[in-house]
Design a protein around this motif. Structure first.
Motif, PDB file in Angstrom:
ATOM      1  N   ARG A 172     -35.549  26.723  41.846  1.00 19.33           N
ATOM      2  CA  ARG A 172     -36.760  25.897  41.845  1.00 19.33           C
ATOM      3  C   ARG A 172     -37.047  25.447  40.420  1.00 19.33           C
ATOM      4  N   HIS A 220     -34.472  22.891  44.027  1.00 17.63           N
ATOM      5  CA  HIS A 220     -35.714  22.720  44.770  1.00 17.63           C
ATOM      6  C   HIS A 220     -36.822  22.309  43.812  1.00 17.63           C
ATOM      7  N   ASN A 258     -33.670  20.150  47.782  1.00  7.81           N
ATOM      8  CA  ASN A 258     -34.915  20.354  48.517  1.00  7.81           C
ATOM      9  C   ASN A 258     -36.032  19.653  47.752  1.00  7.81           C
TER      10      ASN A 258
END
Length: 458
Positions: A172, A220, A258
């Motif tokens: 992330r 992400h 993502n």
């Protein structure tokens, strides 16, 4: 397995997130509000109030719009994940899985619920900025993809994996994109607890390259929630394409991108969010253009909507109680009429937390002219427990059934036992059939975990 449930008669053909009411809402022959073919007044009579009422068709339609628009608009692979933090329970997880969605979970408890609903490890993605060692081990055991939020977490995972049990993960990243929404639900700006800052990415990528048992298959990012402007999502695609190139240059086997979620819904008349297809089309186009311009092959794209899937599909029904009139004064020229309900901040903490606004109507008189300005007050021992301030209702009276619209997202999932209130029941309605999906808590449930030391017993 994808459901083949047909379209109910007279269902509204609109993107669910743009509708104030569930798509199957109508006024029946009794003059009552009906949702999913079920009379809301009768549902309250049968199951009590407060009561969460979830329209199955509206929920399925949102899932299908995301799933089918991605398949139509994006030339590469795509996968929609339902962000279960919006409302996580067995029935909703199972329904999303039945519609072909995967599940985005944000804790061990959400992961456990998803597994109990029948999810397989490869359908699950575990988020969180401070995952415990137990949560990480649980995810690895079931084959869940980890969305790593820090170098510290990667170091924890590296100590848990083995050649026989490698970790599948996404990194992330914090894209440094600020959007116009409430500060508590902005997540993509530089000063955020979420995500790895771009200044730290070289160190993180080098760590991953040195630990081949950490299979980093993608990136992400998520910029926030209840967003109406599409530009932030377009900008995100460009940022991620640049970071993707950095990861590939360090030998990471990146495949999945993502892009998060964040699409807003309509809570009041003035709200004007893009439709689900408009959001998907904008994001798909931005990813395609950004990656093509960077000379990169198209990744498999994942998105993780929560609010826009579940929010419009549910309402909360209350029973009105007493009233209190405040006379006009210099500070309050028109005075104020308080009407009370049998719930409040324990079943919907969003107004007191975010200043959230809602639309409401009376289920027993939905077509009556709304001429009385009222403030709907909850029953908790807190002055801020006001669900709706200065809204128009049709001369409300004790015993009326008040329905607050668009309460599917973050109402049950953030509900509490403040003042030792039992949490409400929830029902799933569809084509005249009603099924209980959450039992109402009892007073006995409230003390189930209490322990009274023997020396304190009377």
């Amino acid at each position: 397995m994808v459901s083949t449930l047909g379209t109910p008669p007279s269902v509204k053909s609109v993107s669910p997130n743009q509708s104030l009411q569930p798509l199957t809402s109508r006024v029946n022959s009794q003059g009552h509000l009906e949702i999913g073919g079920c009379d809301v007044v009768e549902l309250v009579r049968q199951f009590g109030s407060p009561l969460y009422i979830l329209d199955e068709w509206t929920l399925r339609q949102a899932c299908r719009l995301y799933r089918d628009t991605w398949a139509r608009c994006y030339p590469g692979q795509s996968q929609v994940l339902y962000a279960t933090k919006a409302w996580n329970c067995l029935a909703i997880c199972a329904l999303a899985l039945q519609e072909g969605l995967g599940l985005d979970v944000a804790s061990g408890g959400e992961l456990y619920t998803a597994l109990q609903a029948g999810a397989r490890g490869e359908e699950l993605y575990l988020h969180g900025n401070a995952k415990s060692a137990e949560e990480l081990a649980m995810a690895l055991e079931v084959g869940c993809t980890l969305v790593a939020d820090s170098l510290y977490e990667l170091q924890q995972v590296a100590a848990l994996v083995t050649p026989e049990r490698p970790a599948r993960l996404l990194v992330r990243v914090n894209p440094g994109i600020d959007v116009h929404t409430h500060e508590y639900i902005r997540t993509g700006q530089t000063d955020s607890k979420f995500g790895i800052g771009q200044w730290q990415l070289p160190e993180v990528f080098d760590f991953l390259a040195a630990h081949p048992q950490l299979h980093c298959v993608g990136l992400h990012a998520h910029i926030g929630s209840q967003i109406f402007d599409l530009q932030g999502h377009r900008d995100l695609a460009g940022v991620l394409a640049q970071i993707w190139r950095q990861g590939l240059d360090r030998g990471l086997p990146l495949q999945e991108l993502n892009v998060g979620g964040g699409l807003g819904i309509r809570y009041v008349e003035s709200d004007d969010p893009p439709s689900i297809p408009e959001w998907v089309e904008a994001v798909a186009t931005a990813v395609r253009q950004s990656f093509t311009a960077a000379g990169l092959p198209l990744p498999k794209v994942l998105c993780e909507p929560g609010r826009s899937v579940i929010g419009p599909a549910a309402v909360t029904a209350y029973t009105l109680g007493g009233q209190k009139r405040i006379p006009p004064s210099e500070d309050l020229p028109e005075g104020r009429l308080y009407v009370t309900i049998d719930g409040g901040m324990s079943d919907n903490p969003r107004p007191i937390t975010y200043g959230a606004r809602y639309t409401a109507l009376l289920a027993n008189r939905p077509e009556a002219e709304a001429t009385q300005r009222v403030t709907v007050a909850g029953k908790h021992c807190e002055s801020g427990d006001v669900l709706l301030k200065d809204v128009l209702l049709p001369n409300p009276a004790p015993g009326d059934v008040l329905v607050v619209l668009a309460t599917g997202a973050y109402n049950y999932s953030m509900a509490s036992n403040y003042n030792r209130f039992p949490r409400p029941a929830a029902v799933l309605v569809n084509q005249g059939e009603v099924q209980l999906i959450l039992r109402r808590e009892t007073y006995a449930d409230l003390i189930r975990q209490d322990i009274l030391p023997e020396r304190l017993q009377r």
